[in-house]
Enzyme design. Sequence first.
Site, PDB file in Angstrom:
ATOM      1  N   HIS A 370       0.669  -1.224   0.187  1.00 51.72           N
ATOM      2  CA  HIS A 370      -0.011  -0.181  -0.139  1.00 51.72           C
ATOM      3  C   HIS A 370       0.792   1.331   0.019  1.00 51.72           C
ATOM      4  O   HIS A 370       0.503   2.340   0.656  1.00 51.72           O
ATOM      5  CB  HIS A 370      -1.067   0.001   1.022  1.00 51.72           C
ATOM      6  CG  HIS A 370      -1.533  -1.300   1.443  1.00 51.72           C
ATOM      7  ND1 HIS A 370      -2.672  -1.780   0.638  1.00 51.72           N
ATOM      8  CD2 HIS A 370      -1.491  -2.248   2.245  1.00 51.72           C
ATOM      9  CE1 HIS A 370      -2.829  -3.362   0.887  1.00 51.72           C
ATOM     10  NE2 HIS A 370      -2.254  -3.346   2.075  1.00 51.72           N
ATOM     11  N   CYS A 371       1.897   1.286  -0.616  1.00 57.39           N
ATOM     12  CA  CYS A 371       2.999   2.431  -0.536  1.00 57.39           C
ATOM     13  C   CYS A 371       3.495   2.845   0.751  1.00 57.39           C
ATOM     14  O   CYS A 371       3.774   4.014   0.813  1.00 57.39           O
ATOM     15  CB  CYS A 371       2.158   3.483  -1.517  1.00 57.39           C
ATOM     16  SG  CYS A 371       1.955   3.115  -3.380  1.00 57.39           S
ATOM     17  N   VAL A 372       3.225   1.865   1.644  1.00 59.98           N
ATOM     18  CA  VAL A 372       3.960   2.268   3.047  1.00 59.98           C
ATOM     19  C   VAL A 372       5.128   1.018   3.317  1.00 59.98           C
ATOM     20  O   VAL A 372       4.980   0.533   4.424  1.00 59.98           O
ATOM     21  CB  VAL A 372       2.765   2.228   4.069  1.00 59.98           C
ATOM     22  CG1 VAL A 372       3.182   2.835   5.316  1.00 59.98           C
ATOM     23  CG2 VAL A 372       1.520   2.727   3.422  1.00 59.98           C
TER      24      VAL A 372
END
Length: 414
Positions: A370-372
């Site tokens: 999730h782009c984290v």
Amino acid sequence: MYQIKKRGDNLSPNRFREDFAPLRKEDPVCYLDNACTTLRPDSVVEAVTSYYTETPGCGGRSPHRWGSAVTLMMAQTRQAVANFISAPREELVFTLNSTAAINQVAHGIRWQPGDVVITSDKEHNSNLVPWLQLENEGVVDLKQVSSNEDNTFDLQAFEAACALAGDNLRLVAIPFTSNLDGVTNPVTEITKIAHDFGAEVLIDSAQAIPHNKVNVKDLGCDYLSFSLHKMLGPSGVGALFAKQESMANLETMSGGGTTIISASKENLEFLPGPARLEGGSSNYAGIAGARAAVDYLTNVDFGWLSDHEIRLNQIITDGVKDLDEVTILGPPKASDRGGMTAMLIDGIDVHDLAIILDEAGSIMVRSGFHCVNHWFESKGVTGGSLRTSAYLYNTEEEARQFVDVFTEAVSALG
């Protein structure tokens, strides 16, 4: 488009579903990936199409009827989007997306030696990579504040980090709502503390504005970014709110056409306000669709929406929390995570699980990091998580459908 009833009346998401072509199909999918991008109502699709078929001109340039129509449309959209967040239109800049808005701030500020930027430990890469780039170039010193054990924001640790940075603290860049777990941060308190230490505040509100009534005057922030594709609008359109004095101090990252008063070797003079930061031809079709999206959401009761999303999230939470393989990220209460449930699945590949949900149950969810990525790496989680995220057109039946198919799939794969 219908006019929605006010809160307290008997609302049903089916009233919304009629406005979305993918949901009018005979066997519609169960779309629970709204934190990534939402569906678009007919009015948005029609507005985008209308630009291409009715007035496909350039705004701010050509004086003919098409050009004039586009210029007027852009002015009206700027006013509508600004009104939506209770901002003056002179403080609203159109961008490609929230990522571009954050980069405009990151690379537009005139940094001084020793400047400190503070973020959280749950930043989307859009609000992390720009600061890492600047730190790697020796421009800023990046500090990250660790969250509490339940992934909520630690105000005490944040204030301590501000005090430690002291006079060098230049900017605090914080998400309004986390795309990792749905936790909403106390951004008003964060802003006040940062201002007490003389710093500016940038709020990444990509996951907040679609679900909450946001008022930048109440927040007090200096900058706020968001993307229209997460709030029923087209892809390729975002916005940056910047207070007038803050905007005036930003160097433009898109110098070029429509940004200048004069450009020569002897004199380079930029236009004031948003125009200085909006170089080149704009995404006119997308901006037209943005107006339609904001008009649509203006008629939504956000109190009802919040209750509705939490109600769906409660069904999902109750249905998965006791499975041995599942660990829910963030606070255990669904009401503390809005419409989002992110899960670690022990012993099961989350991508395989997401594909099975789609193929076996026509259920669409998000899987991965999730782009984290940095958060997962810091916790030693190598496989990522599976995330559901509800919106106004999702139903309780869909929430139960997810629980049934998910439980069956986990049992088969575990």
